[in-house]
Motif scaffolding. Sequence first.
Motif, PDB file in Angstrom:
ATOM      1  N   ASP A  35      32.333 -26.508   1.093  1.00  0.00           N
ATOM      2  CA  ASP A  35      31.638 -25.673   2.093  1.00  0.00           C
ATOM      3  C   ASP A  35      30.130 -25.955   2.050  1.00  0.00           C
ATOM      4  N   ALA A  36      29.604 -26.051   0.826  1.00  0.00           N
ATOM      5  CA  ALA A  36      28.163 -26.304   0.686  1.00  0.00           C
ATOM      6  C   ALA A  36      27.808 -27.690   1.236  1.00  0.00           C
ATOM      7  N   VAL A  37      28.680 -28.659   0.981  1.00  0.00           N
ATOM      8  CA  VAL A  37      28.424 -30.027   1.463  1.00  0.00           C
ATOM      9  C   VAL A  37      28.420 -30.042   3.003  1.00  0.00           C
ATOM     10  N   ARG A  38      29.369 -29.313   3.592  1.00  0.00           N
ATOM     11  CA  ARG A  38      29.424 -29.250   5.063  1.00  0.00           C
ATOM     12  C   ARG A  38      28.109 -28.689   5.630  1.00  0.00           C
ATOM     13  N   VAL A  39      27.623 -27.586   5.048  1.00  0.00           N
ATOM     14  CA  VAL A  39      26.373 -26.978   5.532  1.00  0.00           C
ATOM     15  C   VAL A  39      25.201 -27.931   5.303  1.00  0.00           C
ATOM     16  N   CYS A  40      25.232 -28.594   4.162  1.00  0.00           N
ATOM     17  CA  CYS A  40      24.174 -29.552   3.831  1.00  0.00           C
ATOM     18  C   CYS A  40      24.107 -30.667   4.887  1.00  0.00           C
ATOM     19  N   ARG A  41      25.278 -31.163   5.289  1.00  0.00           N
ATOM     20  CA  ARG A  41      25.311 -32.239   6.301  1.00  0.00           C
ATOM     21  C   ARG A  41      24.822 -31.737   7.661  1.00  0.00           C
ATOM     22  N   GLU A  42      25.206 -30.497   7.997  1.00  0.00           N
ATOM     23  CA  GLU A  42      24.747 -29.922   9.279  1.00  0.00           C
ATOM     24  C   GLU A  42      23.222 -29.834   9.303  1.00  0.00           C
ATOM     25  N   SER A  50      18.309 -29.982   1.375  1.00  0.00           N
ATOM     26  CA  SER A  50      18.979 -28.816   0.795  1.00  0.00           C
ATOM     27  C   SER A  50      18.777 -28.760  -0.706  1.00  0.00           C
ATOM     28  N   THR A  51      18.992 -27.575  -1.253  1.00  0.00           N
ATOM     29  CA  THR A  51      19.200 -27.450  -2.694  1.00  0.00           C
ATOM     30  C   THR A  51      20.457 -26.611  -2.877  1.00  0.00           C
ATOM     31  N   LEU A  52      21.401 -27.116  -3.668  1.00  0.00           N
ATOM     32  CA  LEU A  52      22.703 -26.450  -3.803  1.00  0.00           C
ATOM     33  C   LEU A  52      22.736 -25.601  -5.066  1.00  0.00           C
ATOM     34  N   ASP A  53      23.363 -24.442  -4.931  1.00  0.00           N
ATOM     35  CA  ASP A  53      23.395 -23.484  -6.036  1.00  0.00           C
ATOM     36  C   ASP A  53      24.789 -22.902  -6.167  1.00  0.00           C
ATOM     37  N   ILE A  54      25.365 -23.023  -7.375  1.00  0.00           N
ATOM     38  CA  ILE A  54      26.664 -22.389  -7.607  1.00  0.00           C
ATOM     39  C   ILE A  54      26.403 -20.947  -8.054  1.00  0.00           C
ATOM     40  N   LEU A  55      26.936 -19.999  -7.303  1.00  0.00           N
ATOM     41  CA  LEU A  55      26.653 -18.587  -7.574  1.00  0.00           C
ATOM     42  C   LEU A  55      27.291 -18.115  -8.869  1.00  0.00           C
ATOM     43  N   GLY A  56      26.592 -17.223  -9.547  1.00  0.00           N
ATOM     44  CA  GLY A  56      27.054 -16.708 -10.839  1.00  0.00           C
ATOM     45  C   GLY A  56      25.849 -16.582 -11.733  1.00  0.00           C
ATOM     46  N   GLU A  57      25.682 -15.438 -12.388  1.00  0.00           N
ATOM     47  CA  GLU A  57      24.488 -15.231 -13.198  1.00  0.00           C
ATOM     48  C   GLU A  57      24.786 -14.220 -14.291  1.00  0.00           C
ATOM     49  N   TYR A  58      23.891 -14.127 -15.249  1.00  0.00           N
ATOM     50  CA  TYR A  58      23.981 -13.127 -16.324  1.00  0.00           C
ATOM     51  C   TYR A  58      25.368 -13.091 -16.967  1.00  0.00           C
ATOM     52  N   ILE A  59      25.797 -14.257 -17.438  1.00  0.00           N
ATOM     53  CA  ILE A  59      27.083 -14.311 -18.118  1.00  0.00           C
ATOM     54  C   ILE A  59      27.007 -13.540 -19.438  1.00  0.00           C
ATOM     55  N   ASP A  85      21.029 -35.410   1.217  1.00  0.00           N
ATOM     56  CA  ASP A  85      19.593 -35.090   1.109  1.00  0.00           C
ATOM     57  C   ASP A  85      19.484 -33.769   0.358  1.00  0.00           C
ATOM     58  N   ALA A  86      19.764 -33.782  -0.931  1.00  0.00           N
ATOM     59  CA  ALA A  86      19.886 -32.504  -1.634  1.00  0.00           C
ATOM     60  C   ALA A  86      19.538 -32.646  -3.106  1.00  0.00           C
ATOM     61  N   ASN A  87      19.208 -31.516  -3.710  1.00  0.00           N
ATOM     62  CA  ASN A  87      19.113 -31.456  -5.163  1.00  0.00           C
ATOM     63  C   ASN A  87      19.836 -30.195  -5.643  1.00  0.00           C
ATOM     64  N   TYR A 267      17.913 -23.512   0.705  1.00  0.00           N
ATOM     65  CA  TYR A 267      18.657 -23.142  -0.513  1.00  0.00           C
ATOM     66  C   TYR A 267      20.054 -22.722  -0.080  1.00  0.00           C
ATOM     67  N   ILE A 268      21.064 -23.493  -0.534  1.00  0.00           N
ATOM     68  CA  ILE A 268      22.445 -23.225  -0.106  1.00  0.00           C
ATOM     69  C   ILE A 268      23.266 -22.719  -1.287  1.00  0.00           C
TER      70      ILE A 268
END
Length: 299
Positions: A35-42, A50-59, A85-87, A267-268
């Motif tokens: 899903d993130a890759v699709r948005v990144c390409r759009e 883009s910058t891609l971020d996997i959600l999840g925090e404060y483990i 075109d992303a990091n 930021y995706i």
Amino acid sequence: MSFFNYAVSKTIMHVPSPVVHHFAKDYVAGNDLDDAVRVCRELSAKGIESTLDILGEYITKKEQALPFKQDCIDILETIHRDKLDANLSVKPSQMGLLMDYDFAFNNLRDIVARAAELNGFVRIDMEDIECNEDTIKIYRILREEFPDHVGTALQSYMRNAMDHLELLGDGPINLRLVKGIFIVTRQQAWRDPELITRNYIQLLERMFELGAYVGIATHDERLYYEAQKLIKKFGLKREQYEFQMLLGVDPELRDLIVSEGHRLRVYIPYGKQWLGYSRRRLLENPNIARAALGQMLRG
Ligand code: FAD
């Protein structure tokens, strides 16, 4: 913040997750990396990075960090393989910073080392006050080893942000500049929005003086105007800075920035753990937050 907005911010934490999801879905790409890759390409088709971020925090358990670390490496490998075109953006608390500094450091180092092998880049997000000093420390160590592959962020609401910036002046600097989004005390952070904005402008000017590469992350039109003045004053070329915005926020301003010839990165975030991130996004937009509360009250 008005009393009403303050009340909204206190109440939004209790809005049920289906209601948050309904209002916040524009801020998150979806559940999976695809899903993130699709948005990144759009976005890429519109000249936006883009910058891609996997959600999840404060483990709360170390074992939880390892799948997130693997996700981060998968993101870097996908970016490289698919020539996106992303990091990558990563949260230190997701790597265990609040449990064990060395454990989190090693996780972050492994991620940045993989980025360096792939000629990629990792931005370490700045979270709340508990993570602040350690995040700066980790960034300072990692930039020695991987100067072109790592950066972090500074928050202009922090009263000590300028001190942190001066501390970073002894090496190459790559920073995202933001106002700051976490709940902090009066002793730690400015509360007056005007002061936070003024501090942002002063920090940006000092960053440019120090030769920093800055990700100017804001949706505030006034800051866009002030940043443009500073970019002109310092005679910066397009490659020497970038603007950054969050997915789903003010696409009109986003398109304007691009049409005026600047680099822009979005930021995706993606992933199944969207609740905390989405609640923070609602807090930043009192109109949507009010609508979410209204829907909750109507049942
Ligand atoms: P504001 O004055 O808050 O907003 C300016 C305008 O944008 C207002 O009209 C406002 O209503 C609108 N707006 C802002 N947010 C929303 C929204 N969610 N929905 C709709 N409209 C909105 N914070 C951290 O503490 N650490 C980080 O590492 C971090 N990384 C970030 C990365 C990026 C790319 C961006 C853009 C922001 C990041 N932030 C981070 C969040 C940041 O600190 C601010 O909370 C957020 O950007 C809002 O500040 P603003 O400069 O846009 O100004």
